[in-house]
Design a protein around this motif. Structure first.
Motif, PDB file in Angstrom:
ATOM      1  N   GLY A 190       2.211   6.428  -6.841  1.00  0.00           N
ATOM      2  CA  GLY A 190       1.117   6.916  -7.557  1.00  0.00           C
ATOM      3  C   GLY A 190       0.431   6.036  -8.497  1.00  0.00           C
ATOM      4  N   SER A 191       0.685   4.504  -8.083  1.00  0.00           N
ATOM      5  CA  SER A 191       0.143   3.508  -8.893  1.00  0.00           C
ATOM      6  C   SER A 191      -1.133   3.017  -8.118  1.00  0.00           C
ATOM      7  CB  SER A 191       1.106   2.159  -9.070  1.00  0.00           C
ATOM      8  OG  SER A 191       1.390   1.795  -7.783  1.00  0.00           O
ATOM      9  N   ARG A 192      -1.925   1.990  -8.919  1.00  0.00           N
ATOM     10  CA  ARG A 192      -3.108   1.341  -8.204  1.00  0.00           C
ATOM     11  C   ARG A 192      -2.793   0.656  -6.991  1.00  0.00           C
ATOM     12  NH1 ARG A 192      -6.865  -0.653 -13.011  1.00  0.00           N
ATOM     13  NH2 ARG A 192      -8.205  -0.996 -11.215  1.00  0.00           N
ATOM     14  N   ARG A 193      -3.397   0.826  -5.887  1.00  0.00           N
ATOM     15  CA  ARG A 193      -3.072   0.175  -4.528  1.00  0.00           C
ATOM     16  C   ARG A 193      -3.597  -1.316  -4.981  1.00  0.00           C
ATOM     17  NH1 ARG A 193      -5.951   2.169   0.669  1.00  0.00           N
ATOM     18  NH2 ARG A 193      -7.702   0.851  -0.389  1.00  0.00           N
ATOM     19  N   HIS A 194      -4.653  -1.507  -5.212  1.00  0.00           N
ATOM     20  CA  HIS A 194      -5.174  -3.089  -5.285  1.00  0.00           C
ATOM     21  C   HIS A 194      -4.154  -3.857  -6.153  1.00  0.00           C
ATOM     22  CE1 HIS A 194      -7.978  -6.370  -5.595  1.00  0.00           C
ATOM     23  NE2 HIS A 194      -7.711  -6.315  -6.595  1.00  0.00           N
ATOM     24  N   ARG A 195      -3.712  -3.443  -7.405  1.00  0.00           N
ATOM     25  CA  ARG A 195      -2.865  -4.280  -8.005  1.00  0.00           C
ATOM     26  C   ARG A 195      -1.579  -4.478  -7.474  1.00  0.00           C
ATOM     27  NH1 ARG A 195      -2.107  -2.296 -13.967  1.00  0.00           N
ATOM     28  NH2 ARG A 195      -4.336  -2.764 -13.831  1.00  0.00           N
ATOM     29  N   ALA A 196      -1.189  -3.597  -6.607  1.00  0.00           N
ATOM     30  CA  ALA A 196       0.477  -3.495  -6.133  1.00  0.00           C
ATOM     31  C   ALA A 196       0.356  -4.409  -4.761  1.00  0.00           C
ATOM     32  CB  ALA A 196       0.739  -2.133  -5.525  1.00  0.00           C
ATOM     33  N   THR A 200       0.534  -1.077   0.014  1.00  0.00           N
ATOM     34  CA  THR A 200      -0.105  -0.076  -0.022  1.00  0.00           C
ATOM     35  C   THR A 200       1.078   1.314   0.007  1.00  0.00           C
ATOM     36  OG1 THR A 200      -1.733  -1.184   1.223  1.00  0.00           O
ATOM     37  CG2 THR A 200      -1.864   1.284   1.403  1.00  0.00           C
ATOM     38  N   ALA A 223       2.644   1.682  -3.459  1.00  0.00           N
ATOM     39  CA  ALA A 223       1.646   2.314  -4.314  1.00  0.00           C
ATOM     40  C   ALA A 223       1.425   3.714  -4.108  1.00  0.00           C
ATOM     41  CB  ALA A 223       0.418   1.447  -4.314  1.00  0.00           C
ATOM     42  N   GLN A 224       1.231   4.192  -2.861  1.00  0.00           N
ATOM     43  CA  GLN A 224       0.832   5.544  -2.669  1.00  0.00           C
ATOM     44  C   GLN A 224       2.088   6.359  -3.174  1.00  0.00           C
ATOM     45  OE1 GLN A 224      -0.340   5.422   1.454  1.00  0.00           O
ATOM     46  NE2 GLN A 224      -2.405   5.389   0.965  1.00  0.00           N
TER      47      GLN A 224
END
Length: 237
Positions: free
Chosen positions: A203-209, A196, A199-200
């Motif tokens: 700047g990427s999508r949290r769910h995928r990471a 999490t 990802a933050q």
């Protein structure tokens, strides 16, 4: 009109700090996964605390040293390259100042300024600090903020060690029958947290990471658990 505060953080400085933070999170993640896989594999082969502790501590130390050495070599190479580029720019400014001025103006014109404005900007920046003007637009390097290999090495070793402590503690505190389930749960929770944060920061999508890192961590532990079971059975441990 509100005046611009002179002590506001520069974008490059903020980006640098975010990169360091991201590297720290990734280092901790490496420590979690590698140490978890190691201690789970040993715990699958034996219920004795001694071998598990020995393997975990050895893995923590070896991993931290490896991370530190790798980061030191990598950052030292980067720093040497940056210093060589800066020296080359100094030499070119000393030998061909007019050509360098024309080059600087051409770069600003390429960014969208008119020819006259680009030339004026280049001249004013050259009068103020020709070297700084050139390395900023040509090399995107701040001579006062070159990467520090020792800082990188120490940060990597610390972040890896902090991450490695979690599975080591999780495998040793519970009774033997609960060691592996507790470690699996603790590691997956920690990986969800690091995923999490990564990802933050990126700047990427949290769910995928998070899913990606959870699957990777779970596979690592399952594989080493299976190997530990096999070795323990074959070796009669």
């Amino acid at each position: 009109m509100t005046a611009v505060q002179p002590d506001e953080p520069h974008a490059a400085g903020l980006s640098s700090r975010l990169n360091w933070l991201r590297a720290g999170v990734l280092g901790a993640n490496d420590g979690i996964v590698s140490t978890a896989g190691l201690v789970v594999g040993v715990a699958a082969a034996t219920t004795a605390s001694g071998p598990i502790l020995t393997a975990g501590v050895a893995g923590l130390i070896a991993g931290a040293v490896s991370m530190a050495l790798g980061e030191y070599v990598s950052v030292s190479t980067q720093r040497d390259t940056e210093k060589a580029l800066l020296e080359k720019e100094r030499r070119e400014l000393a030998e061909s100042p007019e050509e360098e001025l024309a080059e600087l103006a051409a770069m600003y014109e390429h960014k969208g300024l008119s020819s006259a404005t680009a030339k004026l900007v280049a001249e004013e920046l050259t009068e103020h600090d020709a070297f700084a003007a050139h390395v900023d637009i040509e090399l995107n390097i701040d001579p006062d903020e070159l990467t520090n290999p020792w800082q990188a090495a120490i940060a990597s070793a610390i972040s890896f060690s902090v991450g490695a402590l979690l599975p080591l503690i999780a495998i040793l505190l519970p009774p033997p029958s609960a060691r592996i389930p507790v470690t699996f749960a603790a590691v997956l929770i920690a990986l969800a947290l690091t995923g999490t944060i990564s990802a933050q920061l990126g700047g990427s999508r949290r769910h995928r990471a998070v899913v990606r890192i959870l699957v990777g961590g779970a596979l690592a532990m399952l594989i080493t658990y299976g190997i530990g079971q096999l070795v323990g059975h074959v070796g009669g441990i």
